[in-house]
Design a protein around this motif. Structure first.
Motif, short mmCIF file in Angstrom:
data_model
loop_
_atom_site.label_atom_id
_atom_site.label_comp_id
_atom_site.label_asym_id
_atom_site.label_seq_id
_atom_site.Cartn_x
_atom_site.Cartn_y
_atom_site.Cartn_z
N LEU A 25 0.82 -1.22 0.00
CA LEU A 25 0.00 0.00 0.00
C LEU A 25 0.85 1.27 0.00
CD1 LEU A 25 -2.76 -1.13 2.49
CD2 LEU A 25 -3.07 -0.68 0.06
N ASP A 26 1.92 1.28 0.76
CA ASP A 26 2.76 2.48 0.84
C ASP A 26 3.47 2.76 -0.48
OD1 ASP A 26 1.97 2.94 3.46
OD2 ASP A 26 3.66 1.83 4.30
N ALA A 27 3.97 1.72 -1.15
CA ALA A 27 4.64 1.90 -2.44
C ALA A 27 3.66 2.40 -3.48
CB ALA A 27 5.30 0.60 -2.89
N MET A 28 2.44 1.86 -3.48
CA MET A 28 1.42 2.32 -4.41
C MET A 28 1.07 3.77 -4.13
SD MET A 28 -0.47 1.82 -7.03
CE MET A 28 -0.74 0.08 -7.35
N GLU A 29 0.92 4.11 -2.85
CA GLU A 29 0.57 5.48 -2.50
C GLU A 29 1.66 6.45 -2.97
OE1 GLU A 29 -1.66 6.51 1.13
OE2 GLU A 29 0.18 7.54 1.71
N GLU A 30 2.90 6.07 -2.81
CA GLU A 30 4.01 6.93 -3.25
C GLU A 30 3.94 7.17 -4.76
OE1 GLU A 30 8.84 6.71 -3.44
OE2 GLU A 30 7.85 5.85 -1.69
N ILE A 33 0.74 9.40 -5.54
CA ILE A 33 0.88 10.81 -5.17
C ILE A 33 1.82 11.52 -6.13
CG2 ILE A 33 1.80 12.37 -3.40
CD1 ILE A 33 0.54 10.46 -1.33
N ASP A 34 2.87 10.85 -6.55
CA ASP A 34 3.80 11.42 -7.51
C ASP A 34 3.09 11.70 -8.84
OD1 ASP A 34 6.50 12.19 -8.32
OD2 ASP A 34 6.42 10.40 -9.58
N ALA A 35 2.32 10.72 -9.33
CA ALA A 35 1.59 10.89 -10.59
C ALA A 35 0.54 11.99 -10.47
CB ALA A 35 0.95 9.57 -11.01
N ALA A 36 -0.20 11.98 -9.38
CA ALA A 36 -1.25 12.99 -9.18
C ALA A 36 -0.64 14.39 -9.10
CB ALA A 36 -2.04 12.67 -7.92
N SER A 37 0.47 14.52 -8.42
CA SER A 37 1.14 15.82 -8.31
C SER A 37 1.57 16.34 -9.68
CB SER A 37 2.37 15.73 -7.40
OG SER A 37 1.97 15.46 -6.08
N ALA A 38 2.01 15.44 -10.54
CA ALA A 38 2.42 15.83 -11.89
C ALA A 38 1.23 16.40 -12.68
CB ALA A 38 3.02 14.63 -12.63
N THR A 42 -4.21 17.26 -5.76
CA THR A 42 -3.83 17.19 -4.35
C THR A 42 -4.69 16.14 -3.65
OG1 THR A 42 -3.33 19.55 -4.36
CG2 THR A 42 -3.64 18.52 -2.21
N MET A 43 -4.04 15.31 -2.84
CA MET A 43 -4.79 14.32 -2.07
C MET A 43 -5.54 15.06 -0.97
SD MET A 43 -3.59 10.89 -0.04
CE MET A 43 -2.16 11.72 0.55
N ARG A 109 3.82 4.19 -14.88
CA ARG A 109 4.61 4.01 -13.66
C ARG A 109 4.56 2.58 -13.13
NH1 ARG A 109 4.88 9.91 -11.12
NH2 ARG A 109 5.03 10.87 -13.14
N LEU A 110 3.39 1.96 -13.22
CA LEU A 110 3.27 0.59 -12.71
C LEU A 110 3.96 -0.42 -13.62
CD1 LEU A 110 -0.36 0.64 -11.29
CD2 LEU A 110 1.80 0.93 -10.06
N ALA A 111 4.15 -0.08 -14.87
CA ALA A 111 4.86 -0.97 -15.79
C ALA A 111 6.33 -1.13 -15.36
CB ALA A 111 4.79 -0.44 -17.21
N GLU A 112 6.82 -0.18 -14.57
CA GLU A 112 8.21 -0.23 -14.10
C GLU A 112 8.41 -1.23 -12.96
OE1 GLU A 112 9.13 3.81 -13.03
OE2 GLU A 112 8.71 4.55 -15.04
N PHE A 113 7.31 -1.67 -12.34
CA PHE A 113 7.43 -2.58 -11.19
C PHE A 113 7.34 -4.02 -11.62
CE2 PHE A 113 6.10 1.37 -9.25
CZ PHE A 113 6.93 1.45 -8.16
#
Length: 113
Positions: A25-30, A33-38, A42-43, A109-113
Motif C-alpha cells: 500500500l505504501d509503495a502504491m501510495e508513493e 501521489i507522484d503521478a497525481a502531483s504531476a 492534491t490528495m 509508472r506501474l509498468a516499471e514494477f
C-alpha cells in the motif's frame, strides 16, 4: 484464468489499471501521489472501501482545487491486485479529464514494477 475487473455502475465508471507486480500500500501510495502531483492534483482524504469486499484496501480522494467541487476517487486492493479510478457521472469535467490522464500516468509508472 480470465482477468477479473471492477464493474461500472449506472452512476459511475471505473478505469482499471493493471498491476502486475506486488506493490504494498505504501509503495502504491508513493507512486500515486507522484503521478497525481504531476497533474496538479492534491490528495484530500485517505480512507478504505468496504472491508468485507476488499479487505486491506486503501482509497484516496484527489482534488484539483481543495475548495472546488468534485473529487477523483482512487482505490488499491493489493490482494486482487486491483487498482482503479472511479469517476462518478455527475462530477465536473476536470474529474473526467484528470481520471483518464491519471490512469495513463499510472499505467506507465506501474509498468516499471
Amino acid at each position: 484464468m480470465p482477468r477479473r475487473t471492477i464493474k461500472d455502475t449506472d452512476k459511475s465508471r471505473n478505469i482499471q489499471v493493471e498491476v502486475t507486480g506486488e506493490l504494498n500500500l505504501d509503495a502504491m501510495e508513493e507512486a500515486l501521489i507522484d503521478a497525481a502531483s504531476a497533474l496538479g492534483l492534491t490528495m484530500s482524504h485517505i480512507t478504505t472501501l468496504s472491508r468485507k469486499k476488499y479487505p486491506n484496501n486503501r482509497h484516496w480522494h484527489f482534488k484539483e482545487d481543495l475548495k472546488a467541487k468534485g473529487c477523483l476517487d482512487v482505490t488499491y486492493w493489493p490482494a486482487g491486485p486491483f487498482f482503479w479510478i472511479t469517476i462518478r457521472n455527475y462530477e465536473p469535467e476536470w474529474v473526467h479529464r484528470s481520471g483518464k490522464r491519471l490512469a495513463s500516468l499510472m499505467e506507465e509508472r506501474l509498468a516499471e514494477f
